[in-house]
Design an enzyme around this catalytic site. Structure first.
Site, PDB file in Angstrom:
ATOM      1  N   SER A   1      61.630  20.344  87.535  1.00  0.00           N
ATOM      2  CA  SER A   1      60.696  19.348  87.002  1.00  0.00           C
ATOM      3  C   SER A   1      61.396  18.442  86.004  1.00  0.00           C
ATOM      4  O   SER A   1      62.299  18.880  85.271  1.00  0.00           O
ATOM      5  CB  SER A   1      59.514  20.039  86.322  1.00  0.00           C
TER       6      SER A   1
ATOM      7  N   TYR B   1      57.393  25.865  80.143  1.00  0.00           N
ATOM      8  CA  TYR B   1      57.593  25.301  81.486  1.00  0.00           C
ATOM      9  C   TYR B   1      58.935  24.576  81.577  1.00  0.00           C
ATOM     10  O   TYR B   1      59.686  24.741  82.553  1.00  0.00           O
ATOM     11  CB  TYR B   1      56.432  24.353  81.780  1.00  0.00           C
TER      12      TYR B   1
ATOM     13  N   LYS C   1      62.068  25.534  84.030  1.00  0.00           N
ATOM     14  CA  LYS C   1      62.538  24.599  85.053  1.00  0.00           C
ATOM     15  C   LYS C   1      64.020  24.254  84.872  1.00  0.00           C
ATOM     16  O   LYS C   1      64.727  24.014  85.852  1.00  0.00           O
ATOM     17  CB  LYS C   1      61.676  23.335  85.037  1.00  0.00           C
TER      18      LYS C   1
END
Length: 300
Positions: free
Chosen positions: A149, A162, A166
């Site tokens: 991401s 997150y 990633k």
């Protein structure tokens, strides 16, 4: 492009995962559709999504089997790879797509917020990849496609867990590419821009609403062709790369390399770092951007 291949797609009950599973099946792959049927927060919902995708694949003339295991559990990851072997006799492609979100500003993040996201995204990608790696090594072929991401590659607020996961996946993918190249195994990443229930759950300020309207145009089916290509033998020259997909745009993303250097034969002191290194290197500092600053134009 995937005739006679067997693909395992995690988190394939909805969104991007669903579209990748459907397109892989349409291109000849037999697909293990993994989805435990949970909410974005990781809570139990239903096993329905995986079953629905399997039914859609079979209705279109393809072959698929559902799996309800959680990628965050090592035994379940091994079991979904075993399901591919027991059902279809082999495994050729792993797509690590499963994910959850626990977005919160960093000083309010709990250990559980951190652990749950890292466990699904990073540990999950490791567990499934590790389970498949033995089969890939023995058959001397195989392909990993991981979802990363721009939250990690560029940055986004409120997503430390997150973003860290990633970026960890980037390192995992590169290591797999290096370690398994001699077995004719490839590993690449996709950084997808697509409207999904995950994206829809991210908190946004009123000034971002206009941008959200354009993001809703980025449908998950735009990601699937890149995944199919990377899973196919036609991408045999592609290994250790990161592609961002934004609507009809495909980007090759940069990877960390030296930008500039400074040298002093007598070595450095804190003072010379201040007086020499800082003014020399500062013009090349990377701005503290967010993803929307780098990808600022409306997709078409």
């Amino acid at each position: 492009m995937l005739e006679n291949k067997v693909a395992l797609v995690t988190g394939a009950g909805r969104g991007i995962g669903r579209e990748m599973a459907l397109m892989m099946a349409a291109h000849g792959a037999k697909v293990v559709v993994n989805d435990p049927g949970v909410s974005l927060e990781g809570k139990d919902e239903t096993d329905g999504p995986a079953n629905e995708v399997v039914r859609d694949i079979k209705a279109a003339g393809g072959d698929a089997v559902a799996d309800y295991g959680s990628v965050s559990d090592s035994a379940s990851a091994k079991a979904m790879v075993t399901r591919a072997m027991d059902t279809f006799g082999k495994i050729d492609v792993v797509v690590n797509n499963a994910g959850i979100l626990r977005d919160v500003i960093f000083h309010k993040m709990t250990d559980e917020d951190w652990d749950s996201v890292i466990k699904v995204h990073l540990y999950g990608s490791y567990y499934v990849s590790r389970a498949a790696a033995e089969h890939f090594r023995k058959q001397e072929s195989g392909t990993f496609v991981h979802m990363t991401s721009t939250s990690g590659l560029v940055g986004n607020p409120g997503q430390a867990n997150y973003s860290a996961a990633k970026m960890g996946i980037i390192g995992l993918s590169k290591s797999l590419a290096l370690d398994m190249a001699k077995f004719n195994v490839r590993s690449n990443c996709i950084s997808p821009f697509a409207w999904s229930r995950m994206i829809g759950s991210i908190p946004n300020t009123p000034d971002q609403e206009e941008r959200l309207k354009s993001l809703r145009m980025l449908t998950p089916d735009k990601i699937a062709p890149v995944a199919v290509f990377l899973a196919s033998d036609d991408s045999k020259e592609v290994n250790g790369q990161i592609f961002a997909v934004r609507g009809n745009e495909v980007f090759l993303m940069s990877q960390p390399r030296p930008l500039r250097s400074v040298h002093r034969s007598e070595g450095w002191t804190p003072e010379t770092l201040r007086d020499h290194m800082l003014p020399t290197l500062k013009p090349s500092f990377i701005p503290l951007h967010m993803s929307r600053d780098v990808f600022s134009w409306t997709p078409v």
